[in-house]
Design an enzyme around this catalytic site. Sequence first.
Site, mmCIF file in Angstrom:
data_model
loop_
_atom_site.group_PDB
_atom_site.id
_atom_site.type_symbol
_atom_site.label_atom_id
_atom_site.label_comp_id
_atom_site.label_asym_id
_atom_site.label_seq_id
_atom_site.Cartn_x
_atom_site.Cartn_y
_atom_site.Cartn_z
ATOM 1 C CG ASP A 13 -6.092 0.254 -11.816
ATOM 2 O OD1 ASP A 13 -5.665 -0.646 -11.233
ATOM 3 O OD2 ASP A 13 -6.746 1.038 -11.085
ATOM 4 C CD GLU A 181 -1.988 -1.055 -8.282
ATOM 5 O OE1 GLU A 181 -2.337 -0.869 -7.093
ATOM 6 O OE2 GLU A 181 -2.220 -2.109 -8.801
ATOM 7 C CG ASP A 207 -3.159 3.006 -4.739
ATOM 8 O OD1 ASP A 207 -4.291 2.897 -4.535
ATOM 9 O OD2 ASP A 207 -2.640 2.646 -5.694
#
Length: 617
Positions: A13, A181, A207
């Site tokens: 990430d 993501e 998110d």
Amino acid sequence: MAKNYEGPAIGIDLGTTYSCVAVWNDQNNRAEIIHNDQGNNTTPSFVAFTDSQRLVGDSAHNQAASNPANTIFDAKRLIGRKYSDSVIQNDMQLWPFKVVAGNDDNPVVVVHFKNEEKCFVAEEISSMILMKMREIAEKFLESEVTNAVITVPAYFNDSQRKATKDAGAIAGLNVIRILNEPTAAALAYGLQKRANCVEERNILVFDLGGGTFDVSLLTVKNNAFDVKATAGDTHLGGEDFDNRMVNHFVKEFKRKNKIDISENPKALRRMRTSCERAKRTLSFDTMASVEIDAISQGKDFRSSISRAKFEQLNMDLFAKCITTVESCLIDAVMEKSSVHDVVLVGGSSRIPKVQQLLQDFFNGIDLCMSINPDEAVAYGAAALAASYSKGFKNDIQNFVLREVTPLSLGILTNEDTMSVVIPRNTAIPTRKKKVYFTRKHSKPSALIKIYEGERTRASDNNLLGLFTIRGFPGDGRSFPFNVYFEVDDDGILTVCAEEETTGNKNEITITNDKGRLSTEQIMKMVEAAEKYKAEDKMYQKKVTAMNALEDYVDEIMNALEDSDASVNLCRLDKKKINLAIRDARNLLDNSQQKEAESFEDYLKKLECMVGPVLKID
Ligand code: AMP
């Protein structure tokens, strides 16, 4: 999913402020978040340059206040954008480091490194962070890692995706897949909490990270993850909230002290760090103080901020988050009452006001906060990486993942109109064909200009690339030609145009358009990255050798102070040892031009000389 990749595969990430790496653990059938050398599960996405070395992660972050002009962060905000982009122009006013326009209007970061001025593009800075994450994983796995899934905000456009992939290549990684993501977070949520759910569940992933905001709506059933729609803003997140607070306090300081720190990078950096801390405090407390000693001209900064004030400063941004959720539902043609789970991801989703607005919007639904918002994305990426790799045995390969394009893709037609070939939120991979006509009285060639975006006027959208198709008779008549758009699993676009009668064809993978890095440039950067890696290693070796020598000198000093040990030493030995200590100190004080070997050799010499006499191991 086809398991094609040999060796370990990791999920990274790559965050605006923090990055996280994970690997699938076959035995436990779950992803393992890998901690860095500081014991932290997330690593600051910071790179710093000093006169002697390059620092990445915590060490770069820790020295940011004292070396602001050479400490680079926010590479994710720069990547895949042009220098003249208004987003970059705005951000630049708050960055303490220098950004200039490079070739083809690409932004370039300028730093002082080893007493020289050096330029880096965002891909290189991101590659340094990726390399750090790779090293963290390699240390943990005790083996080399080349395969990785890297996540990007769902709303990243084609050029931001490609640039991130390039960053992976520069870091020497084989990027198996660029994963969105929120999809990664939904995978983490689905695999951890809804494994084998038979009933169809609609999951909305919210998110809100450091620099980007994404909303995705997925349907999960029988281990199949179908993204229905995605929406977001690649430029909305925690740093914007920090900036609002920074601006507020800069004004306050000016009002109270008649000192303007808005042009003082060091003061701004310190202010931003304190504001970020205060913001986190306000997530569990209603008041936070901000105190900075001698921020400017010897004046201290002391103030406080209430949660209510913080919310007021950011209310328009928080409201924007909810509007985005609404538009995601509209795109997915889904009522909000049909959403079963609202999953929170990203550090900024901890802000109480954001949670309250979201909960109110979903008529009081329980927000799912049970997955770690900092780690969920890396978790999902690791799961996907494992599903593509041969090295993992368990049932991780049994899920199916279908994503969508975040933006509409099309070409310029008459005047300034965008003709959409692939509408946004189309499931990928996809291939679409559309027939167009050359204009009457046009030349024997047609210029194809490819755009992405939702505006009717092509020039209001983002130009991705252009190419010419030739071979039309050019006799004044209008001729048809086919245009094919193909988007792969990573969301990267290839466009092809074909003139049917003559079979003349031209094709462009938007990866090769002007302004992007060429393969040759990437190769050069790979070489440079290897060089920096080797230099970092050498520097680390030198520091270790210096520390070992310093420790040994300390041990000798302690032993000499110990009367029992020193009583048995003859004067000659004592003198010899003292001289040797002096030389060691000299060596350590003048370490600049020395290699690790100088310190290692001297340590050995010292051990041979002193060890037997003083009985130090
Ligand atoms: P991410 O990109 O997901 O790592 O999120 C990082 C962002 O989350 C940064 O802007 C942090 O300041 C922010 N953040 C982390 N923890 C909190 C918290 N408790 N309250 C508010 N913001 C937070």
